[in-house]
Design a protein around this motif. Structure first.
Motif, short mmCIF file in Angstrom:
data_model
loop_
_atom_site.label_atom_id
_atom_site.label_comp_id
_atom_site.label_asym_id
_atom_site.label_seq_id
_atom_site.Cartn_x
_atom_site.Cartn_y
_atom_site.Cartn_z
N GLY A 81 39.56 37.12 31.79
CA GLY A 81 40.97 37.66 31.60
C GLY A 81 42.91 37.72 32.26
N SER A 82 42.91 36.90 33.10
CA SER A 82 44.21 37.09 33.40
C SER A 82 44.27 35.96 33.13
CB SER A 82 43.92 37.08 34.25
OG SER A 82 45.52 36.19 35.02
N ALA A 83 43.67 34.43 33.55
CA ALA A 83 43.57 33.34 32.45
C ALA A 83 43.84 33.35 30.90
CB ALA A 83 42.66 33.18 32.81
N LEU A 84 43.14 33.98 29.97
CA LEU A 84 43.28 34.21 28.83
C LEU A 84 44.45 34.77 28.41
CD1 LEU A 84 40.93 32.93 26.79
CD2 LEU A 84 40.47 32.83 28.71
N ARG A 85 45.18 35.42 29.40
CA ARG A 85 46.54 36.35 29.25
C ARG A 85 47.35 34.95 29.59
NH1 ARG A 85 49.77 38.18 32.42
NH2 ARG A 85 47.96 39.05 34.06
N GLU A 96 46.24 33.94 39.63
CA GLU A 96 47.44 32.81 39.60
C GLU A 96 46.55 32.16 38.87
OE1 GLU A 96 47.99 30.45 43.47
OE2 GLU A 96 45.91 29.83 42.84
N LEU A 97 47.24 31.11 37.94
CA LEU A 97 46.66 30.42 37.13
C LEU A 97 47.53 28.75 37.49
CD1 LEU A 97 44.52 29.90 35.20
CD2 LEU A 97 47.01 29.57 33.35
N ALA A 136 32.17 37.53 32.23
CA ALA A 136 33.50 36.51 32.18
C ALA A 136 34.06 36.19 30.61
CB ALA A 136 33.30 35.78 32.51
N LEU A 137 32.64 37.01 29.71
CA LEU A 137 33.29 36.69 27.85
C LEU A 137 34.15 38.17 28.19
CD1 LEU A 137 30.09 35.60 26.00
CD2 LEU A 137 32.50 34.43 26.56
N GLU A 138 34.04 39.03 28.11
CA GLU A 138 34.45 40.78 28.13
C GLU A 138 35.74 40.32 29.22
OE1 GLU A 138 32.42 44.75 28.83
OE2 GLU A 138 33.88 44.41 30.04
N GLY A 139 35.88 39.77 29.91
CA GLY A 139 37.59 39.95 30.67
C GLY A 139 38.50 38.77 29.70
N ALA A 140 37.66 37.70 29.29
CA ALA A 140 38.24 36.54 28.42
C ALA A 140 38.82 37.51 26.85
CB ALA A 140 38.06 35.46 27.77
N ALA A 141 37.87 38.30 26.27
CA ALA A 141 37.90 38.88 24.94
C ALA A 141 39.44 39.95 25.31
CB ALA A 141 36.91 39.54 24.66
N ALA A 174 52.44 42.89 33.89
CA ALA A 174 51.21 42.38 33.30
C ALA A 174 50.08 42.24 34.45
CB ALA A 174 50.52 41.02 32.48
N TRP A 175 48.73 42.31 34.72
CA TRP A 175 47.85 42.11 35.43
C TRP A 175 46.56 41.84 34.76
CZ3 TRP A 175 43.87 46.33 36.39
CH2 TRP A 175 44.56 46.94 35.53
N GLY A 176 45.70 40.66 35.64
CA GLY A 176 44.63 40.99 35.15
C GLY A 176 43.97 40.72 33.64
N PHE A 177 43.41 41.36 32.91
CA PHE A 177 43.39 41.53 31.05
C PHE A 177 44.18 42.13 31.01
CE2 PHE A 177 39.30 43.58 33.29
CZ PHE A 177 39.82 45.26 32.61
N THR A 178 44.89 42.66 31.32
CA THR A 178 46.10 44.26 31.21
C THR A 178 47.25 43.49 30.36
OG1 THR A 178 44.19 45.14 32.53
CG2 THR A 178 46.72 46.66 31.71
N GLY A 179 47.37 43.35 29.84
CA GLY A 179 49.10 43.24 29.19
C GLY A 179 49.78 44.59 29.44
#
Length: 488
Positions: free
Chosen positions: A91-95, A58-59, A118-123, A462-467
């Protein structure tokens, strides 16, 4: 490769000039709890008004106040507030924030492990494959984590995110543009840039070296097969691990042709080789004190007048013969060559990675890989996967299954026809036959096999940092395992 610029900053996030400030929230019995610096306490009462729940993926976007960034975004953590939860949420947010130039992460982190997650997920979430699109939202270009922690390994996060992005790029590339020869060229270029040594076997060299599996699988294509060996050998390394990757750049099934719908997505059948390439480059960039050899077994499996036939007998590197009963069970044939060649160097451990069987998807679904092999190495591989939050599940390799691989004319057959078999396990039993002995004993070299057929490619939402598309699965596990083995 789309990897954002990554940084940490000890300055207050209110001084940031980022386009978006990212906060987090989690569900509580009484409603929703905001995780944010005190300066953003004003956001908390708005979340209920906006029907935010703090659930994963959720964002919620809120116009900011004052002279700061134009937007505050609040990402849901769900019930997980550990490092893995932070990786997923960031990751979800940055996606979902694609199209935004820069993001300042103001989610409180307890230690360096949480900060790096957190940084890794964002990247990872800020990835996009746009080369073949006329128009597309650009991924977030700059990510800054606001924390006063001073031991966050930003360079490590960047190297791993780059490795995953490289894997995704290769998996997402259309097969017309990624022949075995082209993939070999890209692998050598990446190896050269990282200071690795490399060797490539073309068709003539494969023939001379007795690599019958790779040659046979690639025989049906006008674009010939390749075997690539990469080596990272830092001074003082006392442990040697071999990584073997299946690299079928497109899999039609050969003469045992796949149904039309099953052929879609088969550009991803080289995901194992891509993961091996990216992992060994990352280990070199991180100066991990371990010797690693990578074997990329590359071929295109197509039907033609020159294609391998059912009932053909192949001689694998090292001499074992295999009768082909199903040309769509081709991955194990190229891996057999790779495992035999890797074994001849007597490494301390061998790990192979392959999009090997549809049975893996039936058994474990599209997000969890199957893991098989020698118990101790399986346990260490699983621990590495758990540490980076990649889902694997250990599966057995029953000894009685070997009897299903008998042939009337050869040492083995490549599968069993005419009956229902546990396909993922049978493929593992087949591969085990090509793992050699230790240099100083009759014991088999410790070996683990990752079947990533399902989780290597996301064709769902898509889910989390996975597109959508290639996921880069197994790269982070292999890097973590290399670090673990290097540490003894």
């Amino acid at each position: 490769m789309t990897v954002p610029e990554l940084a940490c900053s000890a300055s207050p996030v209110t001084e940031s000039d980022a386009d978006v400030v990212l906060l987090a929230a989690r569900p509580e019995d009484s409603g929703i709890a905001l995780l944010a610096p005190d300066e953003y306490a004003w956001v908390a009462p708005l979340l209920g008004t906006l029907a935010a729940t703090g659930a994963t993926d959720e964002l919620t976007r809120i116009p900011a106040r004052g002279d700061g960034p134009a937007v505050v975004a609040v990402v849901g953590l769900g019930v997980r507030t550990d490092a893995a939860g932070l990786r997923f949420a960031a990751g979800s947010a940055l996606r979902q924030l694609a199209g935004t130039g820069s993001v300042a992460i103001a989610i409180p982190v307890a230690d360096a492990a949480e900060a790096e997650a957190a940084l890794e997920g964002a990247a990872l979430g800020a990835y996009a494959f746009t080369e073949y699109r006329a128009e597309a939202k650009s991924p977030v270009a700059v990510v800054t984590l606001h924390t006063d922690l001073d031991q966050v390994r930003v360079d490590r996060v960047r190297a791993i995110a780059t490795a995953v992005a490289r894997t995704k790029d290769l998996v997402n590339t259309p097969p017309a543009d990624l022949s075995p020869e082209r993939l070999a060229e890209l692998a050598v270029a990446a190896a050269d840039a990282a200071g690795l040594s490399s060797r490539v076997w073309d068709e003539a060299a494969l023939e001379a070296g007795g690599f019958g599996g790779i040659l046979a699988v690639g025989r049906g294509s006008s674009r010939g097969p390749r075997l690539v060996r990469l080596e990272y050998a830092p001074d003082g390394a006392s442990v040697h691990v071999a990584l073997v990757g299946k690299g079928i750049t497109f899999d039609s099934g050969g003469l045992s042709l796949k149904p039309m719908a099953s052929m879609v997505g088969m550009k991803s059948d080289m995901a194992g080789a891509a993961a091996v390439l990216s992992a060994i480059v990352a280990l070199a960039e991180l100066d991990v004190p371990i010797r690693v050899t990578g074997w990329l077994c590359l071929a295109e499996n197509l039907p033609s007048g020159t294609a391998v036939r059912p009932n053909d007998v192949l001689r694998i590197h090292g001499g074992t013969t295999v009768e082909v009963l199903n040309t769509d069970a081709e991955g194990r044939l190229v891996l057999a060559d790779g495992l035999a060649a890797a074994s001849a160097e007597h490494p301390d451990a061998i790990v192979d990675v392959a999009t090997l069987t549809g049975a893996q998807v039936v058994a474990l679904g599209s997000r969890m890989a199957g893991l098989m092999g020698e118990d101790a190495l399986v346990a260490r591989t699983r621990a590495a996967a758990d540490a980076v939050d990649e889902s694997v599940w250990p599966m057995p390799l029953p000894g009685d299954l070997k009897s299903l691989l008998t042939s009337d004319v050869a040492d083995l057959s490549n599968t069993k026809l005419g009956m229902t078999v546990p396909g993922m396990l049978l493929a593992g039993v087949f591969l085990r036959e090509f793992v050699g002995k230790r240099a100083d004993s009759a014991d088999r070299i410790p070996w683990a096999h990752l079947d990533i057929a399902g989780p290597s490619y996301n064709s769902a939402g898509a889910w989390g940092f996975t597109g959508s598309g290639g996921t880069g699965v197994a790269v982070r596990t292999l890097v973590r395992l290399g670090e673990d083995l290097a540490a003894g």
